[in-house]
Design a protein around this motif. Structure first.
Motif, short mmCIF file in Angstrom:
data_model
loop_
_atom_site.label_atom_id
_atom_site.label_comp_id
_atom_site.label_asym_id
_atom_site.label_seq_id
_atom_site.Cartn_x
_atom_site.Cartn_y
_atom_site.Cartn_z
N THR A 1 0.82 -1.22 0.00
CA THR A 1 0.00 0.00 0.00
C THR A 1 0.86 1.27 0.00
N TYR A 2 2.13 1.15 0.33
CA TYR A 2 3.05 2.28 0.27
C TYR A 2 3.89 2.16 -1.00
N TYR A 3 3.18 2.13 -2.12
CA TYR A 3 3.80 1.85 -3.41
C TYR A 3 4.81 2.93 -3.82
N GLN A 4 4.69 4.14 -3.25
CA GLN A 4 5.65 5.21 -3.58
C GLN A 4 7.06 4.86 -3.10
N TRP A 5 7.17 3.97 -2.09
CA TRP A 5 8.47 3.63 -1.51
C TRP A 5 9.22 2.57 -2.31
N ILE A 6 8.54 1.84 -3.19
CA ILE A 6 9.12 0.61 -3.74
C ILE A 6 9.10 0.58 -5.26
N GLN A 7 9.28 1.74 -5.88
CA GLN A 7 9.33 1.75 -7.34
C GLN A 7 10.52 0.96 -7.87
N TRP A 8 11.53 0.76 -7.04
CA TRP A 8 12.70 -0.02 -7.45
C TRP A 8 12.41 -1.52 -7.50
N TYR A 9 11.19 -1.95 -7.17
CA TYR A 9 10.82 -3.36 -7.34
C TYR A 9 10.89 -3.77 -8.81
N GLU A 10 10.87 -2.81 -9.73
CA GLU A 10 11.02 -3.18 -11.15
C GLU A 10 12.41 -3.77 -11.42
N TYR A 11 13.33 -3.61 -10.48
CA TYR A 11 14.66 -4.21 -10.60
C TYR A 11 14.84 -5.44 -9.70
N THR A 12 14.12 -5.49 -8.60
CA THR A 12 14.38 -6.54 -7.61
C THR A 12 13.20 -7.48 -7.36
N GLY A 13 11.97 -7.05 -7.70
CA GLY A 13 10.80 -7.80 -7.27
C GLY A 13 10.64 -7.71 -5.76
N THR A 14 9.71 -8.47 -5.21
CA THR A 14 9.43 -8.39 -3.78
C THR A 14 10.57 -8.93 -2.92
N PHE A 15 11.44 -9.76 -3.50
CA PHE A 15 12.58 -10.24 -2.71
C PHE A 15 13.52 -9.11 -2.35
N GLY A 16 13.52 -8.04 -3.15
CA GLY A 16 14.28 -6.85 -2.75
C GLY A 16 13.73 -6.27 -1.46
N GLY A 17 12.41 -6.30 -1.30
CA GLY A 17 11.79 -5.83 -0.07
C GLY A 17 12.10 -6.73 1.11
N THR A 18 12.11 -8.05 0.89
CA THR A 18 12.47 -8.99 1.95
C THR A 18 13.89 -8.75 2.43
N LEU A 19 14.81 -8.59 1.49
CA LEU A 19 16.21 -8.32 1.85
C LEU A 19 16.33 -7.00 2.59
N TRP A 20 15.61 -6.01 2.15
CA TRP A 20 15.59 -4.68 2.79
C TRP A 20 15.17 -4.79 4.25
N VAL A 21 14.08 -5.52 4.50
CA VAL A 21 13.58 -5.69 5.87
C VAL A 21 14.62 -6.36 6.75
N TRP A 22 15.24 -7.42 6.26
CA TRP A 22 16.21 -8.15 7.08
C TRP A 22 17.48 -7.34 7.34
N LEU A 23 17.98 -6.62 6.35
CA LEU A 23 19.20 -5.83 6.55
C LEU A 23 19.00 -4.78 7.64
N VAL A 24 17.86 -4.09 7.61
CA VAL A 24 17.62 -3.04 8.61
C VAL A 24 17.41 -3.66 9.98
N ASN A 25 16.65 -4.75 10.06
CA ASN A 25 16.47 -5.44 11.35
C ASN A 25 17.81 -5.84 11.96
#
Length: 540
Positions: free
Chosen positions: A153-177
């Protein structure tokens, strides 16, 4: 001293931390949550695991604590399965929570074996990514809570998914945690400040990049190519009406809804999943009631194509033609059951697509060669029918009169990024999702399902036209922005103009490459830790 106070010592403290992790993950989830909480969600659980490591506890103990976290998360975010079936909900919550917990079980083992924390935490991230990848591909597939979905729902934050797909978001979450966790573990002020600064940067930089590359689709008409689509939402209750009405009545309703808003420029009419639910013999399609109803639309609007859902079957009398997904009817008679999309296009032969990513239990008996001898014909009812559906191997696209190519995506298939990429690589210029989300009533279920369609739009830079029987029908731009929508239990139609795209994104071309790298790192780090364990054992 601070770390000693921070670590949970008692069983109650550990359970409190685990519940807190589950709540943070749940409160971050679409469509009600705030995804920044994902960046903190695993920190309390990581502190519990570290304390158990200091106490030299067995991995089975970690399994129990982790299960608490994931049961809380799963229960809050996917409880709505209950409205379809109580048993299905219990099964999904327990099994998915257990699978998530097994990741921490393995991580704790590697942590015990390895003298290098980096190896253990690399394994954790890689193993979690591997778990999510497995959930996209095995027969018990349930990728609903893959972490990258949490930003839908916060699609403005993840326009770079066109390069990574949702696994880019998974990696993002884990790195910050992990950066936040390491900052809590650090003792030197300088190192603490560096880790905190890195954590903040790792959150803000991807968001900043996303706003920089955010594509402007403010006006579809400004595009050189666009498609005017009439999206129909008949709002037929699946429990009381859908399978008790007739294809004739449904066809009359579709015609009525079409006449309300159709224009001379409308190129496509889109109707929802299994809107024709009587059950039509695919070999007799040309003589069926559903065909006659669609032909009435076609004759009245000869320049407009129709795409919609239908329940097909095919009778088989030759035992040699039985496939793995064939259903037994009676001695000497079998049938293939299809959840299909039909395309009736002026000047072309009718085309069919058969749904191929199936809902576990309802449409697919997972690992039936192993489980059927044990369970018989029992299937896990998650809503809908309980016949084994027959799939097709390729992601075929429908070609309209003006050479426009449309991806027919049926319901659950829209949750799978790389899978949808198969349509795009077959030259689909727009994604047409047909679904029936009414099984879960007015809960987060249908809202989350809509939000995941926005992820597919961003990953592949394709507009989405989405027709829900009831649920939320919508038009979505290639940047994830919803232009129009029709809410739950609303009967009506939407007339949308959306751009056609031919660009193949990096993600569409290479798919879930981050997952494949993550799996390699998990295996490599596991072997390193195992070799260390064997060396230690040899020394002793």
């Amino acid at each position: 001293m601070f770390l000693d106070k921070l670590l949970p010592k008692t069983v109650l403290q550990k359970l409190t931390y685990c519940v807190l992790s589950g709540l943070l993950l749940a409160l971050a989830w679409p469509t009600y949550g705030f995804p920044l909480l994902l960046f903190l969600g695993f920190v309390p659980l990581l502190l519990v695991e570290y304390q158990l490591l200091l106490e030299n506890k067995k991995s089975s103990v970690v399994l129990g604590y982790a299960f608490t976290t994931f049961l809380v998360w799963n229960s809050i975010t996917t409880f709505w399965i209950y409205y379809s079936t109580a048993f299905g909900m219990v099964f999904a919550l327990l099994v998915n929570s257990l699978l998530m917990s097994l990741v921490f079980f393995l991580f704790h083992k590697v942590h015990h074996w390895s003298h290098n924390n980096r190896i253990a935490y690399i394994f954790l991230v890689g193993c979690w990514i591997g778990f999510e990848y497995m959930h996209l591909h095995w027969e018990f597939s349930w990728p609903w809570l893959n972490l990258g979905n949490g930003f839908a729902t916060y699609y403005q934050w993840i326009q770079w998914y066109e390069y990574t797909g949702t696994f880019g978001g998974t990696l993002w979450v884990w790195l910050v945690n992990l950066l936040i966790f390491f900052s809590l573990m650090a003792t030197q002020p300088k190192r603490i400040n560096i880790l905190r600064a890195m954590a903040v940067s790792f959150v803000l930089l991807p968001i900043g990049v996303s706003y920089l590359i955010f594509p402007d689709y403010a006006s579809a008409e400004a595009k050189e190519e666009y498609i005017e689509t009439l999206i129909l939402q008949p709002n037929i209750n699946p429990y009381t009406e859908k399978y008790n009405t007739t294809d004739k009545r449904v066809g009359d309703l579709l015609l009525k809804l079409t006449e309300e808003k159709i224009t001379s420029n409308t190129q496509l009419i889109l109707a929802p999943e299994t809107v024709f639910a009587d059950g039509t013999n695919i070999d007799s399609w040309s003589f069926s009631v559903a065909k006659r109803q669609v032909e009435e639309l076609k004759n009245k609007y000869p320049n407009t194509a129709f795409i919609g859902g239908i329940s097909f079957y095919k009778l088989i009398k030759d035992e040699a033609k039985i496939e793995k997904q064939t259903n037994f009817a009676r001695p000497g008679l079998w049938f293939n059951d299809y959840n299909s999309a039909i395309a009736v296009v002026p000047g072309r032969e009718d085309d069919f697509y058969h749904k191929s990513k199936l809902v576990v239990g309802v449409e697919n008996f997972p690992y039936q060669d192993w489980l059927k001898p044990i369970l018989g014909n029992v299937m896990i009812d998650l809503g809908g029918t309980v016949a084994m559906k027959t799939t097709q191997p390729e992601r075929s696209v429908f070609e309209l009169t003006d050479q426009t190519k449309v991806a027919p995506i049926i319901c659950y298939e829209s949750v799978y990024g790389e899978y949808v990429g198969g349509y795009v690589n077959n030259q689909a210029q727009i994604l047409a999702i047909i679904t029936n989300d009414a099984w879960w009533e007015d809960t987060q279920g249908h809202q989350q399902h809509l939000s995941y369609a926005r992820l597919r739009a961003i990953e592949h830079r394709r507009a989405v036209v989405r027709s829900a029987n009831t649920g939320i029908s919508a038009g979505i731009l290639p940047n994830g922005e919803i232009t129009q929508k029709l809410g739950y239990e609303k009967q009506g139609s939407l007339l949308v103009n959306l751009p056609l795209e031919n660009k193949i994104t990096f993600y569409a071309r290479f798919g879930d490459y981050i997952a494949r790298i993550g799996i390699f790192l998990a295996i490599f780090s596991f072997l390193l830790a195992l070799s260390q364990k064997l060396r230690d054992k040899k020394i002793k």
